[in-house]
Design a protein around this motif. Structure first.
Motif, PDB file in Angstrom:
ATOM      1  N   ILE A   7       0.872  -1.190   0.000  1.00  0.00           N
ATOM      2  CA  ILE A   7       0.000   0.000   0.000  1.00  0.00           C
ATOM      3  C   ILE A   7       0.901   1.230   0.000  1.00  0.00           C
ATOM      4  O   ILE A   7       1.661   1.453   0.951  1.00  0.00           O
ATOM      5  CB  ILE A   7      -0.934   0.051   1.233  1.00  0.00           C
ATOM      6  N   GLY A  10       5.133   5.327  -2.747  1.00  0.00           N
ATOM      7  CA  GLY A  10       6.046   6.441  -2.477  1.00  0.00           C
ATOM      8  C   GLY A  10       7.482   5.951  -2.552  1.00  0.00           C
ATOM      9  O   GLY A  10       7.791   4.966  -3.245  1.00  0.00           O
ATOM     10  N   GLU A  31      -1.850   2.293  -5.029  1.00  0.00           N
ATOM     11  CA  GLU A  31      -1.558   3.724  -4.796  1.00  0.00           C
ATOM     12  C   GLU A  31      -2.836   4.524  -5.025  1.00  0.00           C
ATOM     13  O   GLU A  31      -3.510   4.351  -6.014  1.00  0.00           O
ATOM     14  CB  GLU A  31      -0.430   4.188  -5.726  1.00  0.00           C
ATOM     15  N   ARG A  33      -3.040   7.979  -5.176  1.00  0.00           N
ATOM     16  CA  ARG A  33      -2.916   9.168  -6.023  1.00  0.00           C
ATOM     17  C   ARG A  33      -3.068   8.798  -7.487  1.00  0.00           C
ATOM     18  O   ARG A  33      -2.676   7.677  -7.855  1.00  0.00           O
ATOM     19  CB  ARG A  33      -1.544   9.827  -5.809  1.00  0.00           C
ATOM     20  N   THR A  38      -3.012  14.160  -1.503  1.00  0.00           N
ATOM     21  CA  THR A  38      -2.541  14.617  -0.191  1.00  0.00           C
ATOM     22  C   THR A  38      -2.244  16.112  -0.335  1.00  0.00           C
ATOM     23  O   THR A  38      -2.210  16.631  -1.457  1.00  0.00           O
ATOM     24  CB  THR A  38      -1.239  13.908   0.225  1.00  0.00           C
ATOM     25  N   HIS A  41       1.639  16.113  -2.180  1.00  0.00           N
ATOM     26  CA  HIS A  41       1.980  15.533  -3.481  1.00  0.00           C
ATOM     27  C   HIS A  41       1.299  16.313  -4.603  1.00  0.00           C
ATOM     28  O   HIS A  41       0.233  16.890  -4.412  1.00  0.00           O
ATOM     29  CB  HIS A  41       1.541  14.062  -3.549  1.00  0.00           C
ATOM     30  N   VAL A  50       8.283  15.253  -2.146  1.00  0.00           N
ATOM     31  CA  VAL A  50       7.280  16.288  -1.899  1.00  0.00           C
ATOM     32  C   VAL A  50       7.857  17.663  -1.572  1.00  0.00           C
ATOM     33  O   VAL A  50       7.145  18.652  -1.627  1.00  0.00           O
ATOM     34  CB  VAL A  50       6.315  15.882  -0.747  1.00  0.00           C
ATOM     35  N   SER A  52      12.081  19.083  -0.731  1.00  0.00           N
ATOM     36  CA  SER A  52      13.384  19.363  -1.343  1.00  0.00           C
ATOM     37  C   SER A  52      13.675  18.285  -2.394  1.00  0.00           C
ATOM     38  O   SER A  52      13.034  17.231  -2.420  1.00  0.00           O
ATOM     39  CB  SER A  52      14.480  19.397  -0.275  1.00  0.00           C
ATOM     40  N   ARG A  56      20.489  14.457   0.330  1.00  0.00           N
ATOM     41  CA  ARG A  56      21.496  14.872   1.310  1.00  0.00           C
ATOM     42  C   ARG A  56      22.902  14.370   0.926  1.00  0.00           C
ATOM     43  O   ARG A  56      23.143  14.077  -0.234  1.00  0.00           O
ATOM     44  CB  ARG A  56      21.069  14.484   2.723  1.00  0.00           C
ATOM     45  N   ILE A 122      -6.681   2.180  -0.142  1.00  0.00           N
ATOM     46  CA  ILE A 122      -7.041   1.053   0.725  1.00  0.00           C
ATOM     47  C   ILE A 122      -7.490   1.682   2.051  1.00  0.00           C
ATOM     48  O   ILE A 122      -6.727   2.431   2.666  1.00  0.00           O
ATOM     49  CB  ILE A 122      -5.828   0.121   0.965  1.00  0.00           C
ATOM     50  N   ALA A 134       3.110   1.059   3.329  1.00  0.00           N
ATOM     51  CA  ALA A 134       4.150   2.088   3.111  1.00  0.00           C
ATOM     52  C   ALA A 134       3.449   3.390   2.745  1.00  0.00           C
ATOM     53  O   ALA A 134       3.718   3.980   1.700  1.00  0.00           O
ATOM     54  CB  ALA A 134       5.110   1.626   2.018  1.00  0.00           C
ATOM     55  N   GLY A 136       3.306   6.288   4.376  1.00  0.00           N
ATOM     56  CA  GLY A 136       4.012   7.538   4.582  1.00  0.00           C
ATOM     57  C   GLY A 136       3.413   8.475   5.614  1.00  0.00           C
ATOM     58  O   GLY A 136       2.443   8.157   6.305  1.00  0.00           O
ATOM     59  N   LEU A 143      -7.434   4.916   6.419  1.00  0.00           N
ATOM     60  CA  LEU A 143      -6.476   3.862   6.768  1.00  0.00           C
ATOM     61  C   LEU A 143      -5.831   4.161   8.125  1.00  0.00           C
ATOM     62  O   LEU A 143      -5.598   3.254   8.920  1.00  0.00           O
ATOM     63  CB  LEU A 143      -5.408   3.712   5.676  1.00  0.00           C
ATOM     64  N   ARG A 318       2.891  17.553  10.162  1.00  0.00           N
ATOM     65  CA  ARG A 318       1.910  16.502   9.960  1.00  0.00           C
ATOM     66  C   ARG A 318       2.708  15.231   9.664  1.00  0.00           C
ATOM     67  O   ARG A 318       3.556  15.213   8.773  1.00  0.00           O
ATOM     68  CB  ARG A 318       1.058  16.948   8.780  1.00  0.00           C
ATOM     69  N   GLY A 344       9.005   2.545   5.477  1.00  0.00           N
ATOM     70  CA  GLY A 344       9.006   3.967   5.161  1.00  0.00           C
ATOM     71  C   GLY A 344       8.786   4.819   6.392  1.00  0.00           C
ATOM     72  O   GLY A 344       8.953   4.384   7.533  1.00  0.00           O
ATOM     73  N   GLN A 345       8.375   6.039   6.124  1.00  0.00           N
ATOM     74  CA  GLN A 345       8.301   7.032   7.201  1.00  0.00           C
ATOM     75  C   GLN A 345       7.283   6.641   8.282  1.00  0.00           C
ATOM     76  O   GLN A 345       7.412   7.038   9.422  1.00  0.00           O
ATOM     77  CB  GLN A 345       7.972   8.405   6.606  1.00  0.00           C
TER      78      GLN A 345
END
Ligand SMILES: Cc1cc2nc3c(=O)[nH]c(=O)nc-3n(C[C@H](O)[C@H](O)[C@H](O)COP(=O)(O)OP(=O)(O)OC[C@H]3O[C@@H](n4cnc5c(N)ncnc54)[C@H](O)[C@@H]3O)c2cc1C
Length: 445
Positions: A7, A10, A31, A33, A38, A41, A50, A52, A56, A122, A134, A136, A143, A318, A344-345
């Motif tokens: 799911i 990203g 996905e 989108r 959001t 995005h 989304v 920068s 790094r 989902i 995943a 994010g 969800l 957020r 992921g995040q």
């Protein structure tokens, strides 16, 4: 063979899909989108960056995120391959042409015979099959509620209010001392759990002036609702009155300066241990919307932090993320529902690269499982392993906040630390050890 479902396409979901498909296991990417949007995005492409356009530092000798780049390249990472292909000149950083990068990731996945797409949101956590979640920092509301039901109240955050985190070895202990307020605690370790930075009246007044004058970031539309209750930014507290902080997170009560026991501090800034290794400390109650440059300047005014090196700076965003130390095992599975992995995040790492790295790992682990094997994480002395170790046990669940990769998460090198050698020696020693351990991990697969 039953496919693995993911799911979110990203940074993490795309990398996970690639790793699974490359292992010969079919994968379905869900996905939402562009049908469901959001606030951050802009497109329907995979792996959209989304904000920068930078991954790094690309320095794999002196920087933990550069080392993470190295590990992802060594593990045939799609995100790194496409970033390298669409790299832009940016000195030592890895910056990319974001649209070309996302379009390339999308095209590679669409062209892979084992990857299929199932567009749409989902709304409920699946109960059957093998899944990777995943979704994010901007996981859809429906969800998010379903995850909350599965994990319990308090186990899923919708905002991060991050206080800055400081490398312990950059704190001046000639100025600061170790003590818990009122010496509370059963053990010596608990009674000395905090690092205290004393302020005179002049220090405090200067600090408040700097705080009020500092540059602050604006909130984006839709970002603020709901965060204000428990975690006011320090600059907002200062705006409410010059004494507010001295009666809040900077109150000097219950503390005696070990270097100068007869002199009462006018205010005290406290830092609390942030990881089991004791290499990182967070500044208690110092969540902030100050811009990064201003934070460094303002926080280095605190006595004892004049040379502070920051593992991460503060922020309020957020961000939907799990209390992973409580909920996730080191195979990135939800303990209560092991058919679900998180990546992921949403697992409590922070940043494009870290998120993609957790996708890489979850993908490899899910593929190994589908092929009847168990894949443990890499050693905690690698950047990838250090992150997993942090989110699944190294960090304190009570104060868990999202984390970038940094050398403070690495197990210390006793010989080098013991010899008090500087970063110039220590960092390459960390990354040499990480490369050897990561190669050994890859060789097991
Ligand atoms: C405003 C903002 C700015 C940021 N700026 C930076 C930055 O400058 N640098 C940096 O390193 N990191 C930044 N981050 C963090 C960054 O988002 C993450 O590091 C990275 O994108 C996370 O990767 P991810 O794969 O976990 O999540 P994402 O890349 O966000 O991917 C998650 C995907 O899941 C989809 N999705 C969500 N819910 C559902 C659902 N129910 N059903 C189907 N699909 C769903 C989303 O549409 C999205 O495509 C920022 C985050 C935000 C919110």
């Amino acid at each position: 063979m039953e496919p693995v479902h993911i799911i979110g396409a990203g940074l993490a979901g795309s990398e996970a899909a690639w790793q699974i498909a490359q292992a010969g296991v079919p994968v379905v990417l869900h996905e939402m989108r562009p049908t469901v949007e959001t606030f951050a995005h802009r497109t329907g492409d995979c792996a959209e960056m989304v904000c920068s356009n930078s991954f790094r530092s690309d320095d794999d000798q002196m920087n933990a995120v550069g080392q993470l780049h190295w590990e992802m390249r060594a593990a045939d990472g799609l995100i790194m391959a496409m970033a390298d292909k669409h790299r832009l000149p940016a000195g030592g950083a890895l910056a990319v042409d974001r649209d070309a990068f996302s379009a390339a990731v999308t095209a590679v996945l669409q062209g892979h015979p084992l990857v299929s797409f199932a567009p749409g949101e989902i709304t409920d956590l699946p109960t059957e099959g093998r899944w990777i979640v995943a979704t994010g920092p901007l996981t859809s509301a429906a969800l998010g509620q379903s995850i909350l039901q599965a994990t319990g109240e308090g186990a899923l955050a919708f905002f991060d209010a991050i206080a800055p985190i400081v490398h312990a070895d950059s704190i001046d202990m000639q100025v600061c001392w170790l003590q818990s307020r009122y010496d509370k605690g059963e053990t010596e370790e608990e009674r000395t759990a905090y690092i205290n930075c004393p302020m005179t009246k002049a220090d405090y007044e200067g600090f408040i002036d700097a705080l009020l004058a500092a540059d602050k970031a604006e909130f984006r539309e839709g970002e603020t609702a709901g965060y204000f209750d428990g975690c006011l930014p320090i600059e907002v507290m200062a705006e409410r009155g010059r004494e507010t902080l001295r009666h809040g997170p900077m109150k000097p009560v219950g503390l005696t300066n070990a270097h100068n026991p007869t002199e009462k501090a006018y205010a005290v800034v406290q830092l609390r241990r942030d990881n089991a290794l004791g290499t990182l400390y967070n500044i208690v109650g110092f969540q902030t919307k100050m811009k990064y440059g201003a934070q460094t300047e303002v926080f280095r005014r605190i006595p004892g932090l004049q040379n502070a090196s920051f593992a991460r700076l503060g922020g309020i965003h957020r961000n939907t993320f799990l209390n992973s130390p409580l909920l996730i095992d080191d195979r990135l599975r939800l303990r209560a529902r092991p058919n679900l992995r998180f990546a992921g995040q949403v697992t409590g790492v922070e940043g494009y690269v870290e998120s993609a790295a957790m996708g890489l790992l979850a993908g490899r682990m899910a593929a190994a499982e589908a092929l009847g094997r168990d894949l443990p994480p890499p050693s905690p002395a690698t950047s990838m392993g250090a992150l997993v170790n942090h989110i699944t046990g190294g960090a304190d669940a009570k104060t868990f906040q999202p984390m970038n990769v940094n050398f403070g998460l690495y197990p210390p090198l006793d010989d080098i630390r013991g010899g008090r050698r500087g970063r110039k020696d220590r960092y390459p020693a960390y990354t040499d050890r990480a490369k050897a351990d990561f190669r050994a991990w890859l060789a097991t697969q």
